[in-house]
Scaffold this motif. Structure first.
Motif, PDB file in Angstrom:
ATOM      1  N   ASP A 154      -2.694  10.930  -5.468  1.00 31.77           N
ATOM      2  CA  ASP A 154      -3.303  12.361  -4.761  1.00 31.77           C
ATOM      3  C   ASP A 154      -2.340  13.448  -3.925  1.00 31.77           C
ATOM      4  N   GLY A 155      -2.360  14.900  -4.047  1.00 35.01           N
ATOM      5  CA  GLY A 155      -1.412  15.185  -3.551  1.00 35.01           C
ATOM      6  C   GLY A 155      -0.940  16.597  -4.274  1.00 35.01           C
ATOM      7  N   LEU A 156      -0.020  17.709  -4.047  1.00 32.88           N
ATOM      8  CA  LEU A 156      -0.011  18.717  -4.965  1.00 32.88           C
ATOM      9  C   LEU A 156       0.851  18.186  -5.838  1.00 32.88           C
ATOM     10  N   THR A 157       1.355  16.905  -5.479  1.00 30.29           N
ATOM     11  CA  THR A 157       2.620  16.031  -6.631  1.00 30.29           C
ATOM     12  C   THR A 157       2.428  14.928  -6.159  1.00 30.29           C
ATOM     13  N   ILE A 158       2.271  14.074  -6.774  1.00 33.85           N
ATOM     14  CA  ILE A 158       2.242  12.443  -6.564  1.00 33.85           C
ATOM     15  C   ILE A 158       3.763  12.614  -5.350  1.00 33.85           C
ATOM     16  N   PRO A 173       6.721  11.858  -3.468  1.00 29.45           N
ATOM     17  CA  PRO A 173       7.539  11.148  -4.333  1.00 29.45           C
ATOM     18  C   PRO A 173       8.600   9.739  -3.512  1.00 29.45           C
ATOM     19  N   GLY A 174       8.443   9.378  -1.964  1.00 25.34           N
ATOM     20  CA  GLY A 174       8.116   7.725  -1.960  1.00 25.34           C
ATOM     21  C   GLY A 174       7.476   7.199  -3.028  1.00 25.34           C
ATOM     22  N   PHE A 229       0.872  -1.017   0.595  1.00 23.13           N
ATOM     23  CA  PHE A 229      -0.170   0.294  -0.228  1.00 23.13           C
ATOM     24  C   PHE A 229       1.189   1.778  -0.035  1.00 23.13           C
ATOM     25  N   ALA A 230       1.105   1.502  -1.142  1.00 16.85           N
ATOM     26  CA  ALA A 230       1.815   3.161  -1.201  1.00 16.85           C
ATOM     27  C   ALA A 230       0.756   4.444  -1.209  1.00 16.85           C
ATOM     28  N   ALA A 231       1.122   5.115   0.196  1.00 14.09           N
ATOM     29  CA  ALA A 231       0.937   6.406  -0.075  1.00 14.09           C
ATOM     30  C   ALA A 231       1.428   7.251   0.825  1.00 14.09           C
ATOM     31  N   PRO A 232       1.570   8.563   0.848  1.00  9.36           N
ATOM     32  CA  PRO A 232       2.032   9.952   1.626  1.00  9.36           C
ATOM     33  C   PRO A 232       1.452   9.247   3.105  1.00  9.36           C
ATOM     34  N   LEU A 233       2.266   9.643   3.719  1.00 12.12           N
ATOM     35  CA  LEU A 233       1.827   9.093   5.008  1.00 12.12           C
ATOM     36  C   LEU A 233       1.988   9.921   6.665  1.00 12.12           C
ATOM     37  N   PHE A 234       1.965  10.947   5.545  1.00  9.21           N
ATOM     38  CA  PHE A 234       2.951  11.982   7.305  1.00  9.21           C
ATOM     39  C   PHE A 234       2.168  13.545   7.395  1.00  9.21           C
TER      40      PHE A 234
END
Length: 162
Positions: free
Chosen positions: A74-78, A80-81, A5-10
């Motif tokens: 989703d996000g301003l950009t994909i 990076p991670g 599950f690749a996702a931003p997480l911060f």
């Protein structure tokens, strides 16, 4: 099957959404395992310490042992991670299912929105990195809602089971 599950997480909103969607998938498909990086305290407990090599090795190992990646775009950009994880999955021939819900993609037939593209600074649509999107499309599919993603996941898992 092992899913990554690749996702931003911060941010709290990212972590909560990731946990919710991962839990939904776990409830529907308990026979499959999901690696959600934010749950790996060895590298993602931000009160603790993990250097760049520890993070890269741990997540790369999990990507490579998966048979499917779910990637949130989703996000301003994909993130990076996430983009790096997509690259590893693609290079490892691991199918990728992407989720891209940005509402600015709506209205593709609206002539005012299309004509606005001719005016500098008036892009009514969201831009995503086409290289990263291409990697997904070459070995997977992108969905525009969680509901569609869950249907796509169901179809993919059923195809793999037969």
């Amino acid at each position: 099957m092992h899913l990554y599950f690749a996702a931003p997480l911060f941010s709290e909103s990212e972590s909560l959404f990731n946990a919710h969607l991962a839990q939904t998938i776990r409830e529907r498909y308990p026979q499959h395992t999901i690696y959600l990086p934010q749950e790996n305290g060895d590298i993602n407990d931000k009160q603790a310490y993990a250097d760049s090599k520890m993070i890269a090795l741990a997540d790369t190992e999990e990507v490579k042992k998966s048979q499917l990646m779910i990637a949130l775009l989703d996000g301003l950009t994909i993130d990076p991670g996430v983009a790096s994880e997509i690259g590893i999955a693609y290079a490892s021939n691991i199918p990728i299912i992407g989720l891209y819900t940005d509402s600015r993609q709506q209205g593709a037939t609206n002539t005012k929105k299309i004509n606005a593209l001719k005016t500098i600074g008036e892009n009514q649509f969201h831009y995503v990195n086409l290289y990263t999107i291409g990697l997904i499309k070459l070995n997977g599919e992108i969905f525009h809602s969680t509901t569609e993603l869950l249907v796509g996941l169901k179809n993919y898992l059923e195809e793999r089971d037969h």
